[in-house]
Design an enzyme around this catalytic site. Structure first.
Site, mmCIF file in Angstrom:
data_model
loop_
_atom_site.group_PDB
_atom_site.id
_atom_site.type_symbol
_atom_site.label_atom_id
_atom_site.label_comp_id
_atom_site.label_asym_id
_atom_site.label_seq_id
_atom_site.Cartn_x
_atom_site.Cartn_y
_atom_site.Cartn_z
ATOM 1 N N ASN A 62 0.785 -1.239 0.000
ATOM 2 C CA ASN A 62 0.000 0.000 0.000
ATOM 3 C C ASN A 62 0.815 1.287 0.000
ATOM 4 O OD1 ASN A 62 -2.403 -1.298 -0.166
ATOM 5 N ND2 ASN A 62 -2.964 -1.060 1.986
ATOM 6 N N GLU A 126 -2.557 -0.515 -7.993
ATOM 7 C CA GLU A 126 -3.963 -0.644 -7.604
ATOM 8 C C GLU A 126 -4.562 0.768 -7.569
ATOM 9 O OE1 GLU A 126 -5.433 -3.246 -4.110
ATOM 10 O OE2 GLU A 126 -5.346 -1.236 -3.276
ATOM 11 N N TRP A 219 -10.949 -7.957 11.510
ATOM 12 C CA TRP A 219 -10.079 -7.580 10.392
ATOM 13 C C TRP A 219 -8.630 -7.665 10.843
ATOM 14 C CZ3 TRP A 219 -6.901 -3.055 10.134
ATOM 15 C CH2 TRP A 219 -6.213 -2.937 8.922
ATOM 16 N N ARG A 250 -15.202 -3.008 5.464
ATOM 17 C CA ARG A 250 -14.784 -4.287 4.919
ATOM 18 C C ARG A 250 -15.984 -5.098 4.424
ATOM 19 N NH1 ARG A 250 -10.809 -2.259 4.268
ATOM 20 N NH2 ARG A 250 -8.722 -2.714 4.945
ATOM 21 N N ASP A 353 -7.692 -11.706 -4.753
ATOM 22 C CA ASP A 353 -7.574 -10.598 -3.804
ATOM 23 C C ASP A 353 -7.857 -11.101 -2.381
ATOM 24 O OD1 ASP A 353 -7.247 -7.860 -3.122
ATOM 25 O OD2 ASP A 353 -9.423 -7.669 -2.966
ATOM 26 N N SER A 441 2.484 -2.145 5.179
ATOM 27 C CA SER A 441 3.502 -3.191 5.339
ATOM 28 C C SER A 441 4.879 -2.683 4.908
ATOM 29 C CB SER A 441 3.119 -4.422 4.524
ATOM 30 O OG SER A 441 3.056 -4.115 3.139
HETATM 31 O O1 SFD Z 1 -5.056 -3.329 2.291
HETATM 32 C C1 SFD Z 1 4.711 -9.931 20.018
HETATM 33 N N1 SFD Z 1 -1.994 -3.963 6.035
HETATM 34 C C2 SFD Z 1 -1.662 -3.816 4.688
HETATM 35 N N2 SFD Z 1 -0.517 -3.266 4.259
HETATM 36 C C3 SFD Z 1 -0.140 -3.285 2.937
HETATM 37 O O2 SFD Z 1 0.936 -2.785 2.593
HETATM 38 N N3 SFD Z 1 -0.960 -3.859 2.004
HETATM 39 C C4 SFD Z 1 -2.166 -4.441 2.323
HETATM 40 O O3 SFD Z 1 -2.823 -5.034 1.463
HETATM 41 C C5 SFD Z 1 -2.610 -4.296 3.695
HETATM 42 N N4 SFD Z 1 -3.871 -4.789 4.122
HETATM 43 C C6 SFD Z 1 -3.926 -5.323 5.420
HETATM 44 C C7 SFD Z 1 -3.037 -4.826 6.417
HETATM 45 C C8 SFD Z 1 -3.235 -5.245 7.748
HETATM 46 C C9 SFD Z 1 -4.220 -6.196 8.037
HETATM 47 C C10 SFD Z 1 -4.417 -6.611 9.457
HETATM 48 C C11 SFD Z 1 -5.026 -6.742 7.001
HETATM 49 C C12 SFD Z 1 -4.858 -6.291 5.707
HETATM 50 C C13 SFD Z 1 -6.043 -7.774 7.289
HETATM 51 C C14 SFD Z 1 -1.165 -3.278 7.054
HETATM 52 C C15 SFD Z 1 0.129 -4.003 7.426
HETATM 53 O O4 SFD Z 1 -0.073 -5.359 7.582
HETATM 54 C C16 SFD Z 1 0.684 -3.396 8.714
HETATM 55 O O5 SFD Z 1 0.821 -2.016 8.483
HETATM 56 C C17 SFD Z 1 2.049 -3.956 9.139
HETATM 57 O O6 SFD Z 1 2.011 -5.360 9.238
HETATM 58 C C18 SFD Z 1 2.493 -3.343 10.465
HETATM 59 O O7 SFD Z 1 3.745 -3.867 10.828
HETATM 60 P P1 SFD Z 1 4.171 -4.090 12.381
HETATM 61 O O8 SFD Z 1 5.519 -4.706 12.377
HETATM 62 O O9 SFD Z 1 3.937 -2.842 13.137
HETATM 63 O O10 SFD Z 1 3.076 -5.144 12.944
HETATM 64 P P2 SFD Z 1 2.919 -6.717 12.566
HETATM 65 O O11 SFD Z 1 3.405 -6.989 11.194
HETATM 66 O O12 SFD Z 1 1.493 -7.071 12.859
HETATM 67 O O13 SFD Z 1 3.901 -7.471 13.608
HETATM 68 C C19 SFD Z 1 3.678 -7.501 14.987
HETATM 69 C C20 SFD Z 1 4.622 -8.545 15.586
HETATM 70 O O14 SFD Z 1 4.651 -8.465 17.007
HETATM 71 C C21 SFD Z 1 4.532 -9.762 17.559
HETATM 72 N N5 SFD Z 1 4.008 -9.602 18.920
HETATM 73 N N6 SFD Z 1 5.916 -10.500 20.143
HETATM 74 C C22 SFD Z 1 6.364 -10.723 21.392
HETATM 75 N N7 SFD Z 1 5.635 -10.416 22.519
HETATM 76 C C23 SFD Z 1 4.408 -9.849 22.417
HETATM 77 N N8 SFD Z 1 3.708 -9.552 23.538
HETATM 78 C C24 SFD Z 1 3.894 -9.588 21.115
HETATM 79 N N9 SFD Z 1 2.721 -9.057 20.644
HETATM 80 C C25 SFD Z 1 2.812 -9.064 19.296
HETATM 81 C C26 SFD Z 1 3.643 -10.491 16.568
HETATM 82 O O15 SFD Z 1 3.729 -11.899 16.688
HETATM 83 C C27 SFD Z 1 4.231 -9.981 15.259
HETATM 84 O O16 SFD Z 1 5.396 -10.696 14.941
HETATM 85 S S1 SFD Z 1 -5.260 -3.905 3.583
HETATM 86 O O17 SFD Z 1 -6.406 -4.779 3.575
HETATM 87 O O18 SFD Z 1 -5.398 -2.882 4.564
HETATM 88 P P1 AMP Z 2 -8.113 -1.056 2.099
HETATM 89 O O1 AMP Z 2 -8.324 -2.334 1.371
HETATM 90 O O2 AMP Z 2 -9.384 -0.345 2.444
HETATM 91 O O3 AMP Z 2 -7.177 -1.191 3.257
HETATM 92 O O4 AMP Z 2 -7.382 -0.071 1.084
HETATM 93 C C1 AMP Z 2 -6.108 -0.300 0.576
HETATM 94 C C2 AMP Z 2 -5.530 1.036 0.205
HETATM 95 O O5 AMP Z 2 -6.415 1.742 -0.654
HETATM 96 C C3 AMP Z 2 -5.313 1.970 1.390
HETATM 97 O O6 AMP Z 2 -4.174 2.727 1.075
HETATM 98 C C4 AMP Z 2 -6.557 2.824 1.409
HETATM 99 O O7 AMP Z 2 -6.350 4.080 2.014
HETATM 100 C C5 AMP Z 2 -6.860 2.967 -0.070
HETATM 101 N N1 AMP Z 2 -8.291 3.099 -0.376
HETATM 102 C C6 AMP Z 2 -9.277 2.204 -0.132
HETATM 103 N N2 AMP Z 2 -10.463 2.650 -0.572
HETATM 104 C C7 AMP Z 2 -10.239 3.852 -1.108
HETATM 105 C C8 AMP Z 2 -11.059 4.842 -1.735
HETATM 106 N N3 AMP Z 2 -12.369 4.666 -1.885
HETATM 107 N N4 AMP Z 2 -10.460 5.974 -2.165
HETATM 108 C C9 AMP Z 2 -9.136 6.172 -2.010
HETATM 109 N N5 AMP Z 2 -8.310 5.288 -1.439
HETATM 110 C C10 AMP Z 2 -8.841 4.144 -0.987
#
Ligand code: SFD
Ligand code: AMP
Length: 632
Positions: A62, A126, A219, A250, A353, A441
């Protein structure tokens, strides 16, 4: 109670977590540590290959700025984030990530991540900032690079399935962490010269929509339970944007992503009468100027317009998948063979997806006979999460890089080491660091790299081992294991050990926390709305809950982890409620609405709302910090 072996691990840099930020940190730290003859230790509660938010994989990256192609500038990205967060953002932090994120994405590709390419070999976008990937194995690929870097360098160590409970302190300096194995009777004391918190955000602080047989489905991944926030708060770090929760819209009930539908497929979402809230409710955006008029419309405002339809009884809201697919395929209409081929391609992209990152949504589609090319699917606003790396912003208040500061920001946003919190030796990245959202990520991995490099520099400058009082270790050991002792002492008092007058099991404790947050702090059942009186009541009820947390009981190591996860959630909840109380306005309708302060107040609240828990006095301090722009 069984004996617990006390394991003491001495290291230089301690990385807590094994997710995107931690893996980035491992790769970078391994290099700089070797240069300086230092050791690096990474600790994850789970197995790094499939831990954290990316466990199931992702279907998009993203954050990709595309600096090399001249597609966008760092300033463009900063402007996008500032607007999306209704003006509340640390531009130095966002810019620092934005200027380095492309190189991280190129590393992903080098490590083997398949990024979609078009006929000319260019990345398939995207949206403006998002790249499509075949990302089912995204986390495994990034974990492999982290492991190779740490274990291949000869000075790295990885501990998996060790749950970190809290910080070890040497006075005001963070000197490591304490935790326990979730598989063996072992307590771990990690003593470090610098510590990097990267344990993700928090889910299940609020009651989820899912219940009964779907309980736990959310989520955000259920295993991220607020450990970063707890760790930093208990170390005495200043926190920021604790009120900025994230509510994603979602696909309903299995939480499939919408980004590909809105951006790649250019789908509309319509209500039960066929109306498009993004069109019909345009006038509402005038109430949130200047942010109501920016493009794209900020995520919380997009949510809000849809919520207004639902509140008016116009739900359900549908993602018009069939319409979007037919529209894209329309230009192939005159050639039936090509049309059929295109339809097949779109259908398979639609399923992939979900299969790449939210497999359960594909299962739900299959189970309910949905063919996206024929039938719309319901979408809905999820319950609130704490994820500073996505479209929320909660996390620790950290130093920015020196070279990006200006006269105004230097004294406010910079104190020596990029991504160091206000506690010496404690660094934060990903969901753990605040006010720099939209890193996702790729940006989280990048921020992990930035923070690790700075932490190594800190160690080089302060290269002396921490002093830790052995008595403090004994006290911490006793506190961590208390739920096991309590269970053993009283489990026999009732026939069903789940119900007992002497203790509370973690599951019931979690339900109580979620009920408080849902009803008083603007959860799903209160339509994301709250006010001062409700928040005051939430503080009072959280106080009782905190009192009762000393009565948590665990029958085994797994439940001991559940106890501590819920204590971590409870602290995240308290910081959230206190900060919503402090910010006397509504700034992010669609995330939460303060009915007693229904408007945005730029004059008084165009500021960061920060808080700090003082471990010495057990008191909370609330502070306003100024917002200074770096990019005009
Ligand atoms: O679009 C302990 N995110 C998405 N990012 C993208 O770039 N593209 C996507 O397609 C993304 N989509 C998405 C995303 C998140 C989620 C939940 C979904 C879908 C369903 C966001 C990214 O995933 C997110 O920004 C990053 O992963 C954040 O990284 P970080 O490192 O801050 O968190 P992490 O990866 O979740 O890792 C956490 C770690 O900590 C561990 N942990 N370890 C020891 N002791 C404890 N007490 C602990 N508590 C946690 C975990 O095991 C893990 O290793 S979209 O749909 O939004
Ligand atoms: P999402 O699947 O909602 O996490 O969206 C993935 C990425 O697309 C994130 O960067 C969102 O901010 C962006 N996004 C999702 N929906 C929209 C929308 N309607 N307009 C602009 N950006 C969007």
């Amino acid at each position: 109670m069984p004996e617990f072996e006390k394991v003491i691990v001495e290291t230089d840099l301690l990385i807590l977590g094994g997710g995107m930020a931690a893996c980035g940190a491992a790769v970078e730290a391994a290099y700089w540590a070797k240069e300086n003859g230092l050791r690096v230790t990474l600790v994850d509660k789970a197995a790094v290959d499939r831990s954290g938010a990316v466990a199931m994989g992702l279907s998009a990256i993203n954050q990709y700025v595309g600096l090399k192609d001249g597609a966008n500038t760092v300033k463009d990205y900063v402007t996008y984030v500032r607007n999306d967060l209704m003006g509340i953002t640390r531009e130095d932090l966002v810019a620092n990530i934005a200027r380095h994120v492309d190189s991280t994405v190129h590393l992903f590709e080098k490590w083997g991540l398949p990024i979609w390419k078009d006929a000319e070999g260019k990345y398939v976008h995207e949206g403006r900032w998002q790249l499509m990937i075949n990302g089912e194995s995204y986390k495994v690929i990034v974990a492999e690079a982290a492991k190779n870097a740490l274990l291949g360098s000869g000075n790295g160590q990885i501990f998996e399935r060790v749950f970190i409970v809290g910080p070890l302190m040497d006075g005001d300096r963070c000197a490591g962490a304490v935790g326990f194995s979730v598989r063996e009777n072992k307590l771990y004391f990690f003593m470090a010269k610098a510590t990097l918190a990267a344990m993700g955000g928090a889910v299940h602080v609020f009651k989820p929509r899912s219940s009964g047989e779907g309980m736990g489905r959310a989520w955000y991944p259920p295993w991220n339970s607020g450990s970063s926030a707890y760790f930093t708060m208990k170390a005495g770090a200043e926190m920021t944007c604790q009120e900025v929760r994230f509510i994603p819209v979602r696909f309903k009930d299995a939480y499939g992503p919408v980004g590909a539908w809105f951006l790649l497929f250019k789908s509309r979402a319509t209500n039960s009468t066929g109306g498009n809230y993004m069109v019909e409710r345009q006038a509402e955006l005038e109430n949130w100027l200047p942010y109501g008029k920016v493009k794209p419309v900020p995520a919380n405002l997009r949510n809000y317009l849809g919520m207004l339809d639902v509140m008016e009884g116009k739900g359900p809201i549908y993602m018009r998948t069939e319409e979007a697919i037919q529209k894209i395929a329309e230009s192939y209409k005159n050639d039936p063979k090509e049309h059929k081929k295109k339809m097949k391609e779109l259908e398979s992209e639609a399923w992939e997806d979900f299969l790449d990152m939210t497999i359960s949504q594909a299962i739900l589609w299959a189970g309910t006979n949905v063919q996206p090319e024929e039938k719309s699917s319901e979408i809905a606003a999820a319950e609130p999460y704490f994820i500073g790396s996505h479209s929320g912003a909660s996390g620790a208040w950290v130093s920015g890089p020196e070279d990006l500061q200006n006269e105004q920001t230097k004294g406010e946003y910079f104190w020596g080491y990029p991504n160091m919190s206000t506690v010496a030796g404690l660094f934060c990245a990903g969901d753990a660091s605040g006010a720099s959202s939209h890193k996702f990520s790729s940006g989280s991995c990048t921020e992990g790299r930035i923070a690790a490099k700075a932490a190594i520099q800190f160690i080089v400058d302060h290269n002396h081992p921490p002093r830790i009082d052995p008595q403090a270790l004994d006290a911490q050991a006793k506190e961590i294991l208390a739920p096991l002792a309590l269970y053993e002492a009283h489990a026999g008092a009732t026939t069903d050990p789940e119900i007992n007058p002497h203790y509370v099991k973690p599951r019931m404790f979690m339900f109580r926390l979620q009920k408080i947050m849902d009803e008083y702090a603007g959860g799903v059942t209160s339509q994301f709305t709250t006010n001062k009186a409700q928040l005051d009541r939430a503080v009072e009820l959280l106080d009782y809950l905190k009192e009762d947390s000393t009565k948590l009981a665990a029958a085994n190591l797994h439940e001991l982890m559940r106890c501590w996860e819920n204590i971590h959630r409870m602290w995240q909840a308290e910081a959230h409620v206190r900060t919503m109380l402090f910010r006397e306005e509504t700034r992010w309708p669609g995330y939460y609405f303060r009915s007693d302060k229904p408007k945005m107040d730029e004059e008084h609240w165009h500021v960061f709302a920060n808080c700090r828990y003082d471990p010495g006095t057990d008191h909370w301090q609330m502070l306003k910090r100024p917002i200074h722009q770096i990019f005009a």
